[in-house]
Design a protein around this motif. Structure first.
Motif, PDB file in Angstrom:
ATOM      1  N   ALA A   1       0.839  -1.186   0.000  1.00 47.60           N
ATOM      2  CA  ALA A   1       0.000   0.000   0.000  1.00 47.60           C
ATOM      3  C   ALA A   1       0.874   1.236   0.000  1.00 47.60           C
ATOM      4  O   ALA A   1       2.038   1.197   0.419  1.00 47.60           O
ATOM      5  CB  ALA A   1      -0.925   0.003   1.218  1.00 47.60           C
ATOM      6  N   THR A   2       0.289   2.337  -0.497  1.00 57.09           N
ATOM      7  CA  THR A   2       0.985   3.619  -0.518  1.00 57.09           C
ATOM      8  C   THR A   2      -0.016   4.721  -0.218  1.00 57.09           C
ATOM      9  O   THR A   2      -1.227   4.526  -0.391  1.00 57.09           O
ATOM     10  CB  THR A   2       1.659   3.878  -1.873  1.00 57.09           C
ATOM     11  OG1 THR A   2       2.369   5.117  -1.804  1.00 57.09           O
ATOM     12  CG2 THR A   2       0.632   3.948  -2.978  1.00 57.09           C
ATOM     13  N   GLN A   3       0.401   5.906   0.142  1.00 56.18           N
ATOM     14  CA  GLN A   3      -0.442   7.022   0.521  1.00 56.18           C
ATOM     15  C   GLN A   3      -0.078   8.224  -0.342  1.00 56.18           C
ATOM     16  O   GLN A   3       1.072   8.579  -0.491  1.00 56.18           O
ATOM     17  CB  GLN A   3      -0.253   7.377   2.009  1.00 56.18           C
ATOM     18  CG  GLN A   3      -1.085   8.545   2.464  1.00 56.18           C
ATOM     19  CD  GLN A   3      -2.569   8.251   2.445  1.00 56.18           C
ATOM     20  OE1 GLN A   3      -2.972   7.100   2.644  1.00 56.18           O
ATOM     21  NE2 GLN A   3      -3.387   9.276   2.185  1.00 56.18           N
ATOM     22  N   ILE A   4      -1.140   8.826  -0.972  1.00 57.91           N
ATOM     23  CA  ILE A   4      -0.957  10.021  -1.801  1.00 57.91           C
ATOM     24  C   ILE A   4      -1.638  11.165  -1.094  1.00 57.91           C
ATOM     25  O   ILE A   4      -2.839  11.120  -0.827  1.00 57.91           O
ATOM     26  CB  ILE A   4      -1.558   9.823  -3.204  1.00 57.91           C
ATOM     27  CG1 ILE A   4      -0.870   8.648  -3.910  1.00 57.91           C
ATOM     28  CG2 ILE A   4      -1.427  11.089  -4.035  1.00 57.91           C
ATOM     29  CD1 ILE A   4      -1.498   8.297  -5.228  1.00 57.91           C
ATOM     30  N   GLU A   5      -0.887  12.214  -0.785  1.00 57.22           N
ATOM     31  CA  GLU A   5      -1.422  13.365  -0.113  1.00 57.22           C
ATOM     32  C   GLU A   5      -2.103  14.297  -1.097  1.00 57.22           C
ATOM     33  O   GLU A   5      -1.882  14.219  -2.314  1.00 57.22           O
ATOM     34  CB  GLU A   5      -0.304  14.111   0.639  1.00 57.22           C
ATOM     35  CG  GLU A   5       0.394  13.287   1.708  1.00 57.22           C
ATOM     36  CD  GLU A   5      -0.528  12.902   2.851  1.00 57.22           C
ATOM     37  OE1 GLU A   5      -1.564  13.584   3.027  1.00 57.22           O
ATOM     38  OE2 GLU A   5      -0.250  11.922   3.547  1.00 57.22           O
TER      39      GLU A   5
END
Length: 317
Positions: A155-159
């Motif tokens: 998983a990854t997080q995009i602000e």
């Protein structure tokens, strides 16, 4: 070479054939050609139609040895005997008297003359049969196939604001959409104005056409009235001329009749007067009635006088 049946000999079955060399077989099958098939040897792909394959029970087929095969004279004698037997049967059938023709109003009917009578019918006898099988349970539905999970989850997080700015990115799209909308609206307005002009031109053309059509109808009606008046006056003039001609003919005929009858009437009256058609009634009465009576009376008086003298002469000698 076709095998010969010989059920009377106890010889085991065998098959004999002429020895021949095998032809080379190609790797692939060649296309069929009628001319080549007729010239070359015939090959059978199916053993069911191959004449060299013996059909039936192979145990009951026996092959005669060459020493026991019938000779040609014996074969000829057997054939002659078969022909004679066949000719005798045909002669017997021909000599046998047939059934005479039926009498008028009747017909022959086929009757069974065998020892045991058999019912003959075109319809095959049918028999209904039924059987019951065990009940089977319904097969359950096949479960949905779910493949086994492989690999690892990552998983990854995009602000917010890292990928794109909505206000900046949507501006060219909005410009295109608004421009296209305005352009389409302008095109529709221009089309409506053009349609309104076309409708006005059509109305003006329809009014002009109706006016011209009304004027054309008025002119046609005026022309029709003029033609009818002209035809009526022509007929009246012809009738007037006819009456004038008849009047002139009548006047001429009257003048001619007066001139012709001026000398005719006196001569006619003179001829009628001379012929006795015009007379004095008193004179005519005297001539027709009085004078004949007078003459008859005078004649009678004279006869009496003559008779009296004759009697007086007889009395006085």
């Amino acid at each position: 070479m076709v095998p010969i049946r010989a059920p009377e000999l106890d010889v085991p079955y065998s098959f004999c054939s002429q020895p021949r060399s095998l032809l080379p077989r190609p790797k692939y099958r060649e296309q069929s050609n009628a001319a080549e098939t007729e010239k070359g040897p015939r090959r059978y792909g199916n053993i069911m139609i191959d004449p060299r394959v013996v059909r039936g029970n192979a145990l009951s087929i026996r092959l005669l040895p060459e020493s026991t095969q019938p000779s040609t004279p014996e074969v000829k004698k057997q054939r002659k005997a078969q022909k004679k037997l066949l000719a005798r049967k045909l002669t017997h059938v021909q000599i046998r008297p047939g059934t005479p023709e039926p009498v008028e109003g009747r017909e022959h009917v086929h009757v069974q003359t065998e020892l045991y009578l058999e019912e003959i019918s075109d319809r095959i006898i049918e028999v209904d049969g039924e059987c019951q099988t065990d009940e089977f349970l319904d097969r359950p539905p096949t479960p949905l196939f779910i493949p086994a999970k492989t690999g690892k989850d990552v998983a990854t997080q995009i602000e917010e604001g890292e990928l794109f700015d909505f206000d900046i990115e949507v501006k060219p799209i909005l410009e295109v959409l608004i421009g296209k909308t305005v352009e389409q609206a302008l095109l529709e307005v221009m089309e409506e104005e053009e349609l309104a002009q076309l409708w006005s031109h059509q109305r003006a053309f329809a009014e002009l056409r109706n006016a011209e059509f009304a004027e054309l109808q008025r002119l046609e009606e005026q022309d029709r009235r003029i033609r009818e008046e002209k035809e009526r006056r022509r007929l009246e003039h012809l009738e007037k001329l006819r009456k004038q001609k008849e009047t002139a003919e009548k006047v001429a005929a009257r003048a001619f009749a007066q001139r012709y009858l001026a000398d005719l009437i006196p001569s006619v009256f003179n001829n009628l007067h001379a012929s006795g058609f015009f007379y004095d009634p008193i004179e005519r009465d005297i001539e027709t009635d009085f004078l004949p009576w007078l003459m008859s009376e005078v004649e009678e008086t004279l006869q009496r006088k003559v008779l009296g003298r004759m009697m007086l002469d007889c009395i006085v000698p």
